[in-house]
Write an enzyme that holds these catalytic residues in place. Sequence first.
Site: not given
Ligand code: PLP
Length: 342
Positions: A81, A183, A219
Amino acid sequence: MTKNIDWGNLSFVYQPTDYRVTAKWQDGEWSELELTTDPQVHISECAGVLQYAQTVFEGLKAYRTEDGKVVTFRPDLNAKRLVDSAKRLAIPVVPEEMFMKALDMLVKANEEWVPPYGSGASLYVRPFIYGSGPIIGVAPSPEYEFRMMCMPVGPYFKEGVKPIVIKVSDFDRAAPHGTGNIKAGLNYAMSLYAGELAHEEGFAENMYLDAGSRTYVEETGGANFIFITKDGKVVTPKSKSDSILPSVTRRSLMIVAKDILGMETEQREVPFSEVPEFTECGLCGTAAVISPVGKIYDHGKEIAFPSGMEEMGPTIKKLYDTLTGIQMGTVPAPEGWIHEIK
Ligand SMILES: *Cc1c(COP(=O)(O)O)cnc(C)c1O
């Protein structure tokens, strides 16, 4: 030896540990990974990260299993990622092998900071890459730093698991076909104000709908949704405009549901109008694994899930117990999910 810390009472706050790993990107290549004790970074006032927010990050946890091993959960997915995130912001890619090597170096060097088994605490690992070189014309930075740091963090639910109340935001988190699926620090910068407003109004989080039509569930600021239907299916939203971050926790829970618990699963578009029909709702991310949602406020209207405000719904609880069992080594893990730090 472990540090003498009141592990169970730690919060999610920055604490410098003994070592961090760093590498510099200059003249088209990454330097060797190095351990350093210096928690400060020294960069140009005109660095790409400061002027044009050129930075991407990851988040994962290391913890001790019952038999004393130090492990991380599916770190290869974090490495992949980070590659996707870097490409999207024109940041040089840190190859997966380099990420894994840095992770092993970092956790090993800070082994005394890995909380003991059963404390509920873990070592939170934060890898990031940022533009460190000077740039004023709009262009990618000429130099970068890859850094991986870590800090012990306490159990997410200190007083037992309590469902949270969230609200539908009047702001958007991510543009259609924008950066919502990577991210990047910039996604968080733009959700801070909306988050502060929600907190002032007494809500734990914002639920964001798709920015294009404000019709479908996406989300929260930092966690993916899962819902449970009346007939026990696990549903997670899919974004037509590619603006949901692919959570490692959510992807793992969907596999646990289907392959281990034999449940039906669906990743599909979820109209907000369908939400009152679900029986349970949860937020998935590394920090909490799953936070149960008790209520969602939508401009004066309230959606209250039948699972209530006292405890996790039964289906989400089963998912939570199975995944945390896999992480802690008490439930057999699918091949390749647990990476031991040696
Ligand atoms: C990091 C993140 C998540 C959760 O991802 P994990 O890999 O399960 O920790 C969900 N939404 C956003 C916007 C994120 O930045």
